[in-house]
Design an enzyme around this catalytic site. Structure first.
Site, short mmCIF file in Angstrom:
data_model
loop_
_atom_site.label_atom_id
_atom_site.label_comp_id
_atom_site.label_asym_id
_atom_site.label_seq_id
_atom_site.Cartn_x
_atom_site.Cartn_y
_atom_site.Cartn_z
N CYS A 1 0.87 -1.18 0.00
CA CYS A 1 0.00 0.00 0.00
C CYS A 1 0.91 1.22 0.00
O CYS A 1 1.66 1.44 0.96
CB CYS A 1 -0.91 -0.01 1.21
N HIS B 1 0.12 4.66 -0.21
CA HIS B 1 -0.23 5.75 0.72
C HIS B 1 0.00 5.28 2.15
O HIS B 1 0.41 6.05 3.01
CB HIS B 1 -1.68 6.22 0.50
N CYS C 1 -3.21 6.89 -4.94
CA CYS C 1 -2.93 5.45 -4.82
C CYS C 1 -1.50 5.13 -5.25
O CYS C 1 -1.18 5.15 -6.46
CB CYS C 1 -3.93 4.62 -5.64
#
Ligand code: PYC
Length: 311
Positions: free
Chosen positions: A88, A90, A238
């Site tokens: 991920c 972020h 993203c």
């Protein structure tokens, strides 16, 4: 009463909830084994952190663990309201901002172990974080999917730490008021991909849909809308989605090694991206900033019927 200490941050508007403790022990040697144990034996802890009434579809949880690789500062397992994420972007920026807030790290380069690989993160003096993501690549180009209510939609399948279907949607309006329409479109695409057996490598489900529209100003190269696995959209551009985009641009020779790409999100936040070439694809380099915005403990009352969330 069980306590789970947490720190909340947001990266370009997208929340990350770092879990500092309070989860069951995961005494396995690899991160893949720890992730499997969390998923198979203690999944209710993920739900307690990321589902209602304590959180929502947009919350990404990050379980902070001791490093599993020599030279890393920590390991992390990312999850959301419906399951687990490989990587991920972020969230990684949020974890680094959290470690800085806790004074566990200073500006410099720090390595973070994730279930899909180790990521190098550079923390700058001003709090900006630059991550060198896992190698990313386009798996399939110009795939046609028949989407109920919309007709044929063409997109690329790419890996950026998660699986994405990337669609050029420049013909659609990309304002804030268009979000419900974009969400419906993206959800319909994801349903259609599942029904028509269009997957990532080795049959992996494509759980992120990324639509690209016209940016709000000449400061950006593109604006995206990213549907996340839980059913809501990423408020940030993203990190893994921007990585997948950069991999496709590199393949098309539309972005050269080292050249800058400014990806705007649907709410107007920005990640700056570039890449360097590697043996197994490209290594995306993504910069963004997270802000710590909450600190405290989640409380799990033994008498509370929803202590592990509404599932
Ligand atoms: O930034 O990579 C990302 C991400 C994935 C899901 C939500 N954010």
């Amino acid at each position: 009463m069980k306590k789970i200490p947490i720190i909340d941050s947001h990266t370009g508007g997208e929340p990350t909830r770092v879990v500092l403790g309070g989860f069951p022990d995961l005494p396995h040697s690899t991160l893949a084994e720890k992730l499997a144990a969390l998923r198979e034996q203690h999944d209710q802890y993920r739900a307690a952190v990321c589902t209602e009434p304590r959180a929502s579809e947009i919350t990404v949880g990050a379980l902070l663990l001791p490093p599993v690789k020599v030279g890393s500062v920590a390991a992390v397992i990312f999850f959301n309201n419906v399951g687990y994420l490989g990587m991920c972007g972020h969230g990684t920026i949020g974890v680094i901002a959290t470690l800085r807030y806790l004074r566990r790290i200073q500006p410099g380069v720090h390595r973070l172990d994730t279930p899909v690989g180790t990521v190098a993160c550079t923390l700058a003096d001003d709090g900006m974080v630059t991550i060198e993501n896992v190698p990313s690549y386009r798996h399939q180009q110009a795939v046609t999917v028949a989407v109920e209510g919309y007709g044929e939609v063409v997109g690329d399948v790419a890996w950026g730490g998660n699986w994405f279907f990337l669609v050029d949607a420049n013909h659609l309006p990309f304002g804030r008021s268009d979000i419900p329409d974009l969400r419906n479109f993206a959800r319909s695409i994801r349903d259609a991909l599942g029904k028509q057996g269009i997957t990532g490598q080795d049959g992996a489900a494509i759980d992120h849909i990324e639509l690209f529209g016209t940016p709000s100003s000449a400061n950006f190269d593109s604006r995206n809308f990213v549907l996340c696995p839980g059913g809501d959209y990423d408020r940030s551009p993203c990190g893994t989605g921007t990585s997948a985009k950069v991999a496709c641009l590199a393949d098309d020779a539309k972005l050269l090694e080292g050249q800058r790409w400014r990806q705007e999100s649907i709410v107007g936040s920005c990640f700056e991206a570039s890449y360097r070439r590697a043996a197994n694809g490209i290594v995306p380099i993504i910069s963004g900033r997270a802000y710590v915005c909450g600190e405290g403990s989640l409380l799990l009352d033994a008498d509370d019927p929803f202590k592990f969330g509404i599932q």
